[in-house]
Design a protein around this motif. Structure first.
Motif, PDB file in Angstrom:
ATOM      1  N   GLY A   1       0.826  -1.200   0.000  1.00  0.00           N
ATOM      2  CA  GLY A   1       0.000   0.000   0.000  1.00  0.00           C
ATOM      3  C   GLY A   1       0.862   1.251   0.000  1.00  0.00           C
ATOM      4  O   GLY A   1       1.918   1.278   0.640  1.00  0.00           O
ATOM      5  N   LEU A   2       0.451   2.270  -0.743  1.00  0.00           N
ATOM      6  CA  LEU A   2       1.139   3.559  -0.789  1.00  0.00           C
ATOM      7  C   LEU A   2       0.135   4.639  -0.407  1.00  0.00           C
ATOM      8  O   LEU A   2      -0.970   4.696  -0.969  1.00  0.00           O
ATOM      9  CB  LEU A   2       1.685   3.852  -2.190  1.00  0.00           C
ATOM     10  N   VAL A   3       0.507   5.477   0.540  1.00  0.00           N
ATOM     11  CA  VAL A   3      -0.384   6.545   0.989  1.00  0.00           C
ATOM     12  C   VAL A   3       0.415   7.846   1.073  1.00  0.00           C
ATOM     13  O   VAL A   3       1.452   7.901   1.727  1.00  0.00           O
ATOM     14  CB  VAL A   3      -1.005   6.240   2.368  1.00  0.00           C
ATOM     15  N   LEU A   4      -0.085   8.877   0.401  1.00  0.00           N
ATOM     16  CA  LEU A   4       0.527  10.202   0.468  1.00  0.00           C
ATOM     17  C   LEU A   4      -0.384  11.112   1.276  1.00  0.00           C
ATOM     18  O   LEU A   4      -1.541  11.330   0.909  1.00  0.00           O
ATOM     19  CB  LEU A   4       0.734  10.767  -0.938  1.00  0.00           C
ATOM     20  N   TRP A   5       0.144  11.635   2.394  1.00  0.00           N
ATOM     21  CA  TRP A   5      -0.603  12.543   3.250  1.00  0.00           C
ATOM     22  C   TRP A   5      -0.087  13.965   3.063  1.00  0.00           C
ATOM     23  O   TRP A   5       1.123  14.180   3.020  1.00  0.00           O
ATOM     24  CB  TRP A   5      -0.456  12.147   4.713  1.00  0.00           C
ATOM     25  N   THR A   6      -1.006  14.929   2.965  1.00  0.00           N
ATOM     26  CA  THR A   6      -0.637  16.331   2.817  1.00  0.00           C
ATOM     27  C   THR A   6      -1.495  17.166   3.776  1.00  0.00           C
ATOM     28  O   THR A   6      -2.328  16.641   4.513  1.00  0.00           O
ATOM     29  CB  THR A   6      -0.870  16.823   1.374  1.00  0.00           C
ATOM     30  N   GLY A   7      -1.282  18.477   3.737  1.00  0.00           N
ATOM     31  CA  GLY A   7      -2.119  19.369   4.525  1.00  0.00           C
ATOM     32  C   GLY A   7      -3.558  19.354   4.031  1.00  0.00           C
ATOM     33  O   GLY A   7      -3.838  19.048   2.871  1.00  0.00           O
ATOM     34  N   ALA A   8      -4.489  19.686   4.921  1.00  0.00           N
ATOM     35  CA  ALA A   8      -5.910  19.651   4.587  1.00  0.00           C
ATOM     36  C   ALA A   8      -6.269  20.724   3.570  1.00  0.00           C
ATOM     37  O   ALA A   8      -5.579  21.723   3.407  1.00  0.00           O
ATOM     38  CB  ALA A   8      -6.741  19.848   5.858  1.00  0.00           C
ATOM     39  N   ILE A   9      -7.374  20.495   2.888  1.00  0.00           N
ATOM     40  CA  ILE A   9      -7.897  21.467   1.929  1.00  0.00           C
ATOM     41  C   ILE A   9      -8.475  22.650   2.700  1.00  0.00           C
ATOM     42  O   ILE A   9      -9.127  22.478   3.738  1.00  0.00           O
ATOM     43  CB  ILE A   9      -8.956  20.810   1.035  1.00  0.00           C
ATOM     44  N   TRP A  10      -8.229  23.847   2.173  1.00  0.00           N
ATOM     45  CA  TRP A  10      -8.560  25.058   2.920  1.00  0.00           C
ATOM     46  C   TRP A  10     -10.042  25.134   3.263  1.00  0.00           C
ATOM     47  O   TRP A  10     -10.410  25.360   4.405  1.00  0.00           O
ATOM     48  CB  TRP A  10      -8.139  26.288   2.118  1.00  0.00           C
TER      49      TRP A  10
ATOM     50  N   PHE B   1       6.428  16.456  12.452  1.00  0.00           N
ATOM     51  CA  PHE B   1       6.005  17.856  12.497  1.00  0.00           C
ATOM     52  C   PHE B   1       5.698  18.389  13.892  1.00  0.00           C
ATOM     53  O   PHE B   1       5.310  19.550  14.039  1.00  0.00           O
ATOM     54  CB  PHE B   1       4.781  18.050  11.594  1.00  0.00           C
ATOM     55  N   GLY B   2       5.847  17.553  14.919  1.00  0.00           N
ATOM     56  CA  GLY B   2       5.753  18.060  16.282  1.00  0.00           C
ATOM     57  C   GLY B   2       4.380  18.023  16.932  1.00  0.00           C
ATOM     58  O   GLY B   2       4.231  18.483  18.060  1.00  0.00           O
ATOM     59  N   TYR B   3       3.377  17.490  16.266  1.00  0.00           N
ATOM     60  CA  TYR B   3       2.050  17.380  16.871  1.00  0.00           C
ATOM     61  C   TYR B   3       1.273  16.277  16.147  1.00  0.00           C
ATOM     62  O   TYR B   3       1.510  16.021  14.974  1.00  0.00           O
ATOM     63  CB  TYR B   3       1.277  18.703  16.763  1.00  0.00           C
ATOM     64  N   PRO B   4       0.326  15.621  16.836  1.00  0.00           N
ATOM     65  CA  PRO B   4      -0.480  14.587  16.183  1.00  0.00           C
ATOM     66  C   PRO B   4      -1.737  15.194  15.570  1.00  0.00           C
ATOM     67  O   PRO B   4      -2.381  16.052  16.176  1.00  0.00           O
ATOM     68  CB  PRO B   4      -0.836  13.650  17.341  1.00  0.00           C
ATOM     69  N   PRO B   5      -2.125  14.799  14.372  1.00  0.00           N
ATOM     70  CA  PRO B   5      -3.381  15.274  13.791  1.00  0.00           C
ATOM     71  C   PRO B   5      -4.571  14.591  14.462  1.00  0.00           C
ATOM     72  O   PRO B   5      -4.432  13.528  15.070  1.00  0.00           O
ATOM     73  CB  PRO B   5      -3.260  14.882  12.322  1.00  0.00           C
ATOM     74  N   LEU B   6      -5.730  15.205  14.347  1.00  0.00           N
ATOM     75  CA  LEU B   6      -6.938  14.666  14.967  1.00  0.00           C
ATOM     76  C   LEU B   6      -7.900  14.043  13.970  1.00  0.00           C
ATOM     77  O   LEU B   6      -8.748  13.234  14.348  1.00  0.00           O
ATOM     78  CB  LEU B   6      -7.663  15.786  15.728  1.00  0.00           C
ATOM     79  N   LEU B   7      -7.777  14.428  12.701  1.00  0.00           N
ATOM     80  CA  LEU B   7      -8.746  13.978  11.708  1.00  0.00           C
ATOM     81  C   LEU B   7      -8.051  13.813  10.367  1.00  0.00           C
ATOM     82  O   LEU B   7      -7.121  14.559  10.043  1.00  0.00           O
ATOM     83  CB  LEU B   7      -9.868  15.024  11.579  1.00  0.00           C
TER      84      LEU B   7
ATOM     85  N   GLU C   1      -7.643  28.707  12.252  1.00  0.00           N
ATOM     86  CA  GLU C   1      -6.757  28.420  13.387  1.00  0.00           C
ATOM     87  C   GLU C   1      -6.356  26.946  13.456  1.00  0.00           C
ATOM     88  O   GLU C   1      -5.223  26.619  13.803  1.00  0.00           O
ATOM     89  CB  GLU C   1      -7.459  28.793  14.699  1.00  0.00           C
ATOM     90  N   ARG C   2      -7.271  26.032  13.114  1.00  0.00           N
ATOM     91  CA  ARG C   2      -7.078  24.621  13.449  1.00  0.00           C
ATOM     92  C   ARG C   2      -6.987  23.684  12.254  1.00  0.00           C
ATOM     93  O   ARG C   2      -6.961  22.472  12.418  1.00  0.00           O
ATOM     94  CB  ARG C   2      -8.227  24.175  14.368  1.00  0.00           C
ATOM     95  N   LEU C   3      -6.912  24.244  11.061  1.00  0.00           N
ATOM     96  CA  LEU C   3      -6.908  23.405   9.872  1.00  0.00           C
ATOM     97  C   LEU C   3      -5.718  22.450   9.838  1.00  0.00           C
ATOM     98  O   LEU C   3      -5.809  21.351   9.296  1.00  0.00           O
ATOM     99  CB  LEU C   3      -6.916  24.278   8.618  1.00  0.00           C
ATOM    100  N   GLN C   4      -4.589  22.851  10.433  1.00  0.00           N
ATOM    101  CA  GLN C   4      -3.398  22.001  10.398  1.00  0.00           C
ATOM    102  C   GLN C   4      -3.566  20.731  11.227  1.00  0.00           C
ATOM    103  O   GLN C   4      -2.747  19.810  11.114  1.00  0.00           O
ATOM    104  CB  GLN C   4      -2.178  22.782  10.898  1.00  0.00           C
ATOM    105  N   LEU C   5      -4.617  20.655  12.036  1.00  0.00           N
ATOM    106  CA  LEU C   5      -4.888  19.442  12.807  1.00  0.00           C
ATOM    107  C   LEU C   5      -5.621  18.386  11.989  1.00  0.00           C
ATOM    108  O   LEU C   5      -5.926  17.312  12.483  1.00  0.00           O
ATOM    109  CB  LEU C   5      -5.699  19.794  14.058  1.00  0.00           C
TER     110      LEU C   5
END
Length: 247
Positions: A62-71, A131-137, A89-93
């Motif tokens: 399996g290959l998975v590419l994760w990026t920042g969330a859509i604005w 990146f120093g923090y865990p994402p929530l979603l 404020e919280r999109l990076q989570l």
């Protein structure tokens, strides 16, 4: 009692593991597989990204590419109860699954959902290490014209709506014809939705807040006067005649 001797035990299936790849040659192999087998090809994201491979032993399954969330995703923001300020404020989570591929030579029943489950299981710790923090979603899209999204549903993802009808909310440009894409979300913490709206945000996730949050004034709105009001208090040094014109 002794077990019957005529019962044979099948081969043990190796547990799926995940790894973040950073080496140049591994990244090239990753992108080559996407170009060859993924409908959208490879992608070269800007900003934060994580290249994750799901392995069965030494084999990439399996290959998975994760990026920042859509604005801005209306369906997601309504589901979370976000207003524009909280989203900024919280999109990076939230992280976006930009690519998911099970290579053709590895495909077998139920493997896709198993890969998705392993990927989301390990993602928070891997993202935090990078990146120093865990994402929530986590969020992702499927094209309802070609995929039912069964593997997402089977691995605990939830369908919460669609992208814009013209595809503008989608993560990238797509070939014509454009159409709405089904939006899926996956909670990475049991209280993810509550935490994304909590005030204050727990310390463990504050590193994921946008930089402008730390720069916000500590004063409350009633304590802030407008610039015009401040200028009204400045003595006007002009002559009486000149004061007929606004300063």
């Amino acid at each position: 009692m002794r077990a019957p001797e005529n019962i044979s035990v099948g081969p043990l299936v190796p547990r799926l593991t995940t790894h973040v790849i950073t080496e140049k040659l591994a990244r090239q192999r990753f992108n080559h597989l996407l170009e060859a087998e993924h409908a959208l090809g490879s992608r070269h994201p800007k900003g934060r990204s994580l290249y994750q491979v799901v392995c069965r032993g030494e084999e990439w399954v399996g290959l998975v590419l994760w990026t920042g969330a859509i604005w801005h995703l209306k369906a997601r923001d309504l589901h979370l109860g976000w207003d524009p300020m909280m989203r900024s404020e919280r999109l990076q989570l939230i992280v976006h699954q930009a690519r998911f591929l099970v290579p053709e030579r590895a495909r077998e029943p139920n493997l896709a959902s198993a890969c998705l489950a392993a990927s989301s299981r390990d993602l928070p710790a891997q993202w935090e290490e990078c990146f120093g923090y865990p994402p929530l979603l986590a969020e992702s899209f499927t094209d309802p014209e070609s995929h039912a999204g069964t593997c997402y549903k089977a691995s605990g993802w939830e369908a919460v709506g669609f992208s814009g009808r013209d595809g503008r909310h989608y993560a990238e440009r797509l070939p014509e014809p454009l159409g709405p894409k089904k939006l899926w979300i996956k909670t990475l913490h049991p209280q993810a939705k509550a935490l994304l709206c909590s005030d204050p945000l727990p310390e463990a996730y504050r590193a994921g807040l946008a930089a402008h949050v730390a720069e916000r004034s500590a004063l409350k709105a009633p304590q802030l006067s407008s610039l015009f009001e401040a200028f009204q208090k400045v003595p006007d040094p002009r002559s009486r005649c000149a004061r007929a014109f606004p300063i």
